[in-house]
Design a protein around this motif. Structure first.
Motif, PDB file in Angstrom:
ATOM      1  N   ILE A  26     -17.696 -21.290   2.071  1.00  0.00           N
ATOM      2  CA  ILE A  26     -16.253 -21.387   1.864  1.00  0.00           C
ATOM      3  C   ILE A  26     -15.608 -20.004   1.875  1.00  0.00           C
ATOM      4  CG2 ILE A  26     -14.490 -21.996   0.164  1.00  0.00           C
ATOM      5  CD1 ILE A  26     -16.305 -24.329  -0.676  1.00  0.00           C
ATOM      6  N   PHE A  27     -16.183 -19.065   1.131  1.00  0.00           N
ATOM      7  CA  PHE A  27     -15.583 -17.730   1.056  1.00  0.00           C
ATOM      8  C   PHE A  27     -15.767 -16.946   2.353  1.00  0.00           C
ATOM      9  CE2 PHE A  27     -16.353 -18.683  -3.506  1.00  0.00           C
ATOM     10  CZ  PHE A  27     -15.036 -18.626  -3.924  1.00  0.00           C
ATOM     11  N   TRP A 106     -13.713 -11.599   2.066  1.00  0.00           N
ATOM     12  CA  TRP A 106     -12.606 -12.164   1.297  1.00  0.00           C
ATOM     13  C   TRP A 106     -12.546 -11.556  -0.093  1.00  0.00           C
ATOM     14  CZ3 TRP A 106     -12.143 -15.179  -3.182  1.00  0.00           C
ATOM     15  CH2 TRP A 106     -10.908 -15.811  -3.358  1.00  0.00           C
ATOM     16  N   TRP A 107     -13.672 -11.143  -0.628  1.00  0.00           N
ATOM     17  CA  TRP A 107     -13.705 -10.559  -1.967  1.00  0.00           C
ATOM     18  C   TRP A 107     -13.070  -9.179  -2.005  1.00  0.00           C
ATOM     19  CZ3 TRP A 107     -14.827 -13.902  -5.582  1.00  0.00           C
ATOM     20  CH2 TRP A 107     -15.680 -14.974  -5.283  1.00  0.00           C
ATOM     21  N   GLU A 109     -10.091  -8.283  -1.225  1.00  0.00           N
ATOM     22  CA  GLU A 109      -8.725  -8.353  -1.728  1.00  0.00           C
ATOM     23  C   GLU A 109      -8.547  -9.378  -2.838  1.00  0.00           C
ATOM     24  OE1 GLU A 109      -6.169  -9.107   1.547  1.00  0.00           O
ATOM     25  OE2 GLU A 109      -6.902  -7.423   2.746  1.00  0.00           O
ATOM     26  N   HIS A 110      -9.559 -10.221  -3.074  1.00  0.00           N
ATOM     27  CA  HIS A 110      -9.407 -11.302  -4.045  1.00  0.00           C
ATOM     28  C   HIS A 110     -10.541 -11.296  -5.072  1.00  0.00           C
ATOM     29  CE1 HIS A 110      -7.397 -12.552  -0.287  1.00  0.00           C
ATOM     30  NE2 HIS A 110      -6.496 -13.082  -1.092  1.00  0.00           N
ATOM     31  N   GLY A 111     -11.110 -10.152  -5.334  1.00  0.00           N
ATOM     32  CA  GLY A 111     -12.174 -10.069  -6.321  1.00  0.00           C
ATOM     33  C   GLY A 111     -11.652 -10.214  -7.743  1.00  0.00           C
ATOM     34  N   PRO A 112     -12.549 -10.284  -8.713  1.00  0.00           N
ATOM     35  CA  PRO A 112     -12.118 -10.416 -10.118  1.00  0.00           C
ATOM     36  C   PRO A 112     -11.268  -9.229 -10.550  1.00  0.00           C
ATOM     37  CG  PRO A 112     -14.471 -10.897  -9.894  1.00  0.00           C
ATOM     38  CD  PRO A 112     -14.027 -10.333  -8.579  1.00  0.00           C
ATOM     39  N   GLY A 113     -10.062  -9.516 -11.020  1.00  0.00           N
ATOM     40  CA  GLY A 113      -9.153  -8.480 -11.519  1.00  0.00           C
ATOM     41  C   GLY A 113      -8.405  -7.726 -10.445  1.00  0.00           C
ATOM     42  N   CYS A 114      -8.593  -8.042  -9.174  1.00  0.00           N
ATOM     43  CA  CYS A 114      -7.939  -7.294  -8.098  1.00  0.00           C
ATOM     44  C   CYS A 114      -6.453  -7.638  -8.028  1.00  0.00           C
ATOM     45  CB  CYS A 114      -8.594  -7.606  -6.753  1.00  0.00           C
ATOM     46  SG  CYS A 114     -10.282  -6.975  -6.602  1.00  0.00           S
ATOM     47  N   ILE A 115      -5.644  -6.621  -7.844  1.00  0.00           N
ATOM     48  CA  ILE A 115      -4.197  -6.777  -7.669  1.00  0.00           C
ATOM     49  C   ILE A 115      -3.865  -6.369  -6.237  1.00  0.00           C
ATOM     50  CG2 ILE A 115      -1.907  -6.068  -8.443  1.00  0.00           C
ATOM     51  CD1 ILE A 115      -3.137  -5.431 -11.161  1.00  0.00           C
ATOM     52  N   VAL A 135      -5.092  -2.630  -2.724  1.00  0.00           N
ATOM     53  CA  VAL A 135      -5.849  -3.411  -3.690  1.00  0.00           C
ATOM     54  C   VAL A 135      -6.287  -2.471  -4.816  1.00  0.00           C
ATOM     55  CG1 VAL A 135      -7.852  -4.884  -4.077  1.00  0.00           C
ATOM     56  CG2 VAL A 135      -6.662  -4.946  -1.878  1.00  0.00           C
ATOM     57  N   THR A 136      -5.916  -2.825  -6.033  1.00  0.00           N
ATOM     58  CA  THR A 136      -6.255  -1.996  -7.187  1.00  0.00           C
ATOM     59  C   THR A 136      -6.713  -2.889  -8.348  1.00  0.00           C
ATOM     60  OG1 THR A 136      -3.950  -2.036  -7.950  1.00  0.00           O
ATOM     61  CG2 THR A 136      -4.620  -0.183  -6.560  1.00  0.00           C
ATOM     62  N   GLY A 137      -7.377  -2.257  -9.317  1.00  0.00           N
ATOM     63  CA  GLY A 137      -7.735  -2.936 -10.552  1.00  0.00           C
ATOM     64  C   GLY A 137      -8.937  -3.858 -10.463  1.00  0.00           C
ATOM     65  N   CYS A 138      -9.743  -3.782  -9.398  1.00  0.00           N
ATOM     66  CA  CYS A 138     -10.896  -4.678  -9.259  1.00  0.00           C
ATOM     67  C   CYS A 138     -11.959  -4.338 -10.301  1.00  0.00           C
ATOM     68  CB  CYS A 138     -11.490  -4.561  -7.860  1.00  0.00           C
ATOM     69  SG  CYS A 138     -10.383  -5.142  -6.547  1.00  0.00           S
ATOM     70  N   ILE A 139     -12.453  -5.364 -10.964  1.00  0.00           N
ATOM     71  CA  ILE A 139     -13.515  -5.161 -11.941  1.00  0.00           C
ATOM     72  C   ILE A 139     -14.834  -4.830 -11.243  1.00  0.00           C
ATOM     73  CG2 ILE A 139     -14.836  -6.255 -13.797  1.00  0.00           C
ATOM     74  CD1 ILE A 139     -12.388  -7.970 -14.383  1.00  0.00           C
ATOM     75  N   ILE A 140     -15.125  -5.551 -10.179  1.00  0.00           N
ATOM     76  CA  ILE A 140     -16.342  -5.320  -9.387  1.00  0.00           C
ATOM     77  C   ILE A 140     -15.927  -5.150  -7.938  1.00  0.00           C
ATOM     78  CG2 ILE A 140     -18.600  -6.252  -8.713  1.00  0.00           C
ATOM     79  CD1 ILE A 140     -18.588  -7.964 -11.194  1.00  0.00           C
ATOM     80  N   ASP A 141     -16.428  -4.132  -7.287  1.00  0.00           N
ATOM     81  CA  ASP A 141     -16.125  -3.921  -5.875  1.00  0.00           C
ATOM     82  C   ASP A 141     -16.710  -5.053  -5.032  1.00  0.00           C
ATOM     83  OD1 ASP A 141     -14.803  -1.599  -6.469  1.00  0.00           O
ATOM     84  OD2 ASP A 141     -16.554  -0.316  -6.144  1.00  0.00           O
ATOM     85  N   PHE A 142     -16.049  -5.305  -3.903  1.00  0.00           N
ATOM     86  CA  PHE A 142     -16.421  -6.457  -3.081  1.00  0.00           C
ATOM     87  C   PHE A 142     -17.840  -6.343  -2.539  1.00  0.00           C
ATOM     88  CE2 PHE A 142     -15.179  -3.434   0.104  1.00  0.00           C
ATOM     89  CZ  PHE A 142     -15.908  -3.762   1.244  1.00  0.00           C
TER      90      PHE A 142
END
Length: 228
Positions: A26-27, A106-107, A109-115, A135-142
């Motif tokens: 899916i991702f 896809w991760w 730009e849409h990872g956990p915590g990403c803005i 893209v900023t603020g990601c908790i874990i890089d894609f």
């Protein structure tokens, strides 16, 4: 015993692999990652084949699943090396899209915590429909998320490989013992050859004999009625 120790465990592992592969598919579709999409599609088919072979006691299908599992581990190791940029590989290339597009994971730009912010360029000479994505603020890089996905696939595949080899060996032993018993039964209850059966021709009944038989029966019936 086989169901409790090996067969049911392999069925459970195939189910986990199917769920993990569908989630990853899916991702990858959302990120237009065509190479992983093709790999996931083949993986889903082979896992279903292995699941069917385990349920229906088909060791040949499980052998196909076992061979594919080794190839699937190799592919996921390559993906880990790609995103960690090992061996001269670069995650910024279009290798995962077959150089058809410039899409990334896809991760990214849409990872956990990403803005995700779309920034319109203000410099002259740039088209109005051209924009930058910040893209900023990601908790874990894609790339680490992709590595985690591949590591889970490798772990499930290695465990499935071990149990598949065990189930194949058990199935082959059962088939050998079944053939041995079946061979004794076939020998003990062997039918008589056809050349020992004696066949006799049947004489056809003529029409005259049938007519005489009917007349005799009618005469006897008439005589009985007159006596009464």
């Amino acid at each position: 015993m086989v169901c409790c120790t090996g067969r049911c465990t392999l069925i459970f592992l195939c189910g986990l692999q199917l769920m993990a592969a569908l989630e990853r598919q899916i991702f990858d579709f959302l990120g237009f990652q065509w190479a992983p999409i093709l790999g996931n599609f083949l993986h889903i088919i082979i896992v279903i084949l292995g699941l069917f072979g385990t349920i229906q006691f088909r060791p040949r299908y499980i052998v196909v699943y076992t061979v594919w599992t080794a190839l699937w581990v190799t592919w996921n190791v390559f993906i880990i090396c790609f995103y960690l940029e090992v061996g001269g590989l670069s995650k910024e290339t279009d290798l995962m899209t077959f150089n058809i597009s410039m899409h990334r994971s896809w991760w990214r730009e849409h990872g956990p915590g990403c803005i995700r912010r779309v920034v319109r360029p203000s410099a002259p000479g740039i088209l109005d429909d051209y924009s930058y994505v910040s893209v900023t603020g990601c908790i874990i890089d894609f790339q680490y998320l992709e590595v985690i996905h591949s590591a889970i696939q490798i772990l499930l595949s290695l465990i499935g490989f071990v149990y598949a080899c065990y189930v194949i060996s058990v199935f082959m032993e059962d088939e050998d013992s079944f053939d041995f018993i079946g061979g004794l039964d076939t020998y003990c209850y062997q039918q008589t050859p056809l050349e020992h059966v004696e066949l006799k021709p049947v004489k056809p009944v003529s029409k005259v004999s049938v007519i005489w038989t009917i007349l005799i029966l009618l005469t006897g019936l008439k005589t009985t009625l007159l006596l009464k």
